[in-house]
Scaffold this motif. Structure first.
Motif, PDB file in Angstrom:
ATOM      1  N   UNK A 123       0.826  -1.213   0.000  1.00  0.00           N
ATOM      2  CA  UNK A 123       0.000   0.000   0.000  1.00  0.00           C
ATOM      3  C   UNK A 123       0.856   1.256   0.000  1.00  0.00           C
ATOM      4  N   UNK A 124       1.901   1.235   0.824  1.00  0.00           N
ATOM      5  CA  UNK A 124       2.781   2.415   0.901  1.00  0.00           C
ATOM      6  C   UNK A 124       3.501   2.637  -0.417  1.00  0.00           C
ATOM      7  N   UNK A 125       3.890   1.563  -1.080  1.00  0.00           N
ATOM      8  CA  UNK A 125       4.597   1.695  -2.350  1.00  0.00           C
ATOM      9  C   UNK A 125       3.664   2.202  -3.447  1.00  0.00           C
ATOM     10  N   UNK A 126       2.415   1.792  -3.420  1.00  0.00           N
ATOM     11  CA  UNK A 126       1.434   2.300  -4.380  1.00  0.00           C
ATOM     12  C   UNK A 126       1.305   3.817  -4.249  1.00  0.00           C
ATOM     13  N   UNK A 127       1.174   4.281  -3.011  1.00  0.00           N
ATOM     14  CA  UNK A 127       1.073   5.725  -2.773  1.00  0.00           C
ATOM     15  C   UNK A 127       2.354   6.424  -3.217  1.00  0.00           C
ATOM     16  N   UNK A 128       3.485   5.817  -2.900  1.00  0.00           N
ATOM     17  CA  UNK A 128       4.782   6.376  -3.295  1.00  0.00           C
ATOM     18  C   UNK A 128       4.870   6.538  -4.814  1.00  0.00           C
ATOM     19  N   UNK A 129       4.478   5.513  -5.556  1.00  0.00           N
ATOM     20  CA  UNK A 129       4.559   5.561  -7.022  1.00  0.00           C
ATOM     21  C   UNK A 129       3.603   6.589  -7.607  1.00  0.00           C
ATOM     22  N   UNK A 130       2.434   6.762  -6.982  1.00  0.00           N
ATOM     23  CA  UNK A 130       1.497   7.773  -7.461  1.00  0.00           C
ATOM     24  C   UNK A 130       2.049   9.180  -7.220  1.00  0.00           C
ATOM     25  N   UNK A 131       2.718   9.373  -6.083  1.00  0.00           N
ATOM     26  CA  UNK A 131       3.348  10.669  -5.822  1.00  0.00           C
ATOM     27  C   UNK A 131       4.480  10.929  -6.815  1.00  0.00           C
ATOM     28  N   UNK A 132       5.272   9.889  -7.087  1.00  0.00           N
ATOM     29  CA  UNK A 132       6.354  10.043  -8.050  1.00  0.00           C
ATOM     30  C   UNK A 132       5.797  10.392  -9.432  1.00  0.00           C
ATOM     31  N   UNK A 133       4.673   9.793  -9.774  1.00  0.00           N
ATOM     32  CA  UNK A 133       4.035  10.117 -11.059  1.00  0.00           C
ATOM     33  C   UNK A 133       3.623  11.586 -11.081  1.00  0.00           C
TER      34      UNK A 133
END
Length: 387
Positions: A211-221
């Motif tokens: 879950x944390x990585x999903x949020x991280x990748x969306x922020x990076x996007x």
């Protein structure tokens, strides 16, 4: 590396931002000047420092500490000195002596585990016991949290920030889900939390990690200029970063959407995933654009072509059809977006638009994302432009 155990006699210097401290340590009837990162020590603390002796060109011999831990005073004199230091509210020199006289070497254990027994000491009532207990626990909790976090490379300033946020349950909350630090504490990113989690033994396929990585990748996007990612792109990025199979990521997306941690939408037939912040920001911008578009309804001008012809004659140029249409759109709409690569005539189009606005007595303000772009715009149009 050597270690020295003793009492903090006096703090010479402390930087509250970094925790860097210079203090005097009383150990084995000697006084040592100790330097290092000590975010929470106070005068009267009994600690063990680990490090090496160094020679400072101005201050002479110093003990440069690489790490430290809170030590437990063992002898009766050490315990009394610790309690007499004033570090624990409600205990002064006389009360410290009375506690040690009554409980001896068990004094600190009594304060920590069964403080109610302090009422057996003459002069200590229930109200004072409560003050002593709360003060002792506050100190113990803060130190426990900071020492725990420093084991995982968290700096003194950040460790104190984390403790201030979570309080007495800091260690338990982080051990349960270290990834909560990413959303709760400014300055801690996913990669830092993931490193901590790995050292704590968090499972590779933990839902907290995914879950944390999903949020991280969306922020990076978002940093790349994307308000959302197609589901297949997001899943691929997360799987690569976590080195796990894509099926585990897909299993978490719907539960996250049901909890509104992410927002999922079909965009042109492709299931896509937003971070909620970007979704609502995009919706706000779209609503504002629609409002601007509607602001000039019913006020469209019809004779702009003649004005454009006059502009072309004066400038001795001929606008392309797309340029002419862009000028007409800008005059007749609350907002107009003109795009095109280098050399496609955007600056000339803008100059014509400004010319027609000046004729109408409209106040003009120009802005660009960078100083260089603003300067170029100002030179091209003759109008002041800002960033």
């Amino acid at each position: 590396m050597v270690n020295v155990t003793g009492t903090v006699e006096g703090i010479i210097y402390r930087n509250d931002e970094t925790g860097y401290t210079v203090f005097v340590l009383s150990a084995n009837d000697n006084f040592e000047t100790v330097v290092g990162t000590f975010p929470l020590i106070r005068e009267g603390d009994f600690i063990t420092v680990f490090g090496l002796y160094t020679e400072h060109e101005v201050y002479g011999t110093q003990f440069k500490a690489a790490s430290y831990e809170m030590a437990t005073p063992k002898s009766l004199d050490e315990i009394e000195a610790y309690l007499s230091s004033g570090i624990i509210k409600g205990i002064g020199p006389k009360t410290a002596r009375d506690i040690v006289d009554y409980f001896g070497e068990q004094s600190l254990e009594i304060i920590e585990k069964t403080p109610e027994k302090l009422c057996l000491v003459q002069g200590i009532g229930a109200k004072k016991v409560q003050t002593i207990r709360e003060s002792y626990m506050e100190i113990a909790d803060a130190r426990r949290a900071v020492m725990f976090l420093q084991k995982y490379g968290v700096g003194a300033k950040t460790a104190l920030k984390i403790f201030t946020y979570y309080g007495e349950h800091t260690v338990e909350k982080i051990q349960t889900n270290p990834y909560r630090l990413v959303s709760d504490i400014e300055g801690i990113g996913f990669l830092t939390a993931d490193k901590m989690a790995g050292e704590m033994g968090v499972e590779k396929h933990s839902k907290y990690r995914i879950n944390a990585c999903i949020i991280h990748c969306l922020y990076e996007a978002g940093n790349e200029g994307h308000t959302y990612l197609p589901e297949n792109v997001l899943v691929s990025r997360v799987a690569t970063l976590l080195d796990i199979e894509e099926k585990f990521i897909k299993e978490q997306l719907l539960p996250m959407a049901s909890e509104h941690t992410v927002i999922m939408r079909d965009i042109e037939g492709v299931r896509s995933v937003y971070h909620p912040n970007f979704f609502f920001a995009e919706a706000f911008v779209a609503e504002a654009l629609i409002s601007l578009m509607d602001s000039l309804k019913g006020e469209k001008e019809t004779n702009i072509n003649k004005e454009i012809d006059a502009y072309e004659k004066d400038k001795k140029i001929t606008l392309a059809l797309n340029q002419r249409q862009a000028v007409i759109s800008a005059i007749n709409n609350g907002i107009s977006i003109i795009t095109g690569g280098p050399g496609t005539g955007k600056t000339t189009t803008l100059d014509c638009i400004l010319h027609l606005f000046r004729k109408r007595g409209v106040d003009i303000m120009l802005a660009a994302p960078t100083g260089r772009a603003a300067k170029r715009m100002a030179n091209a149009t003759g109008e002041d432009a800002k960033t």
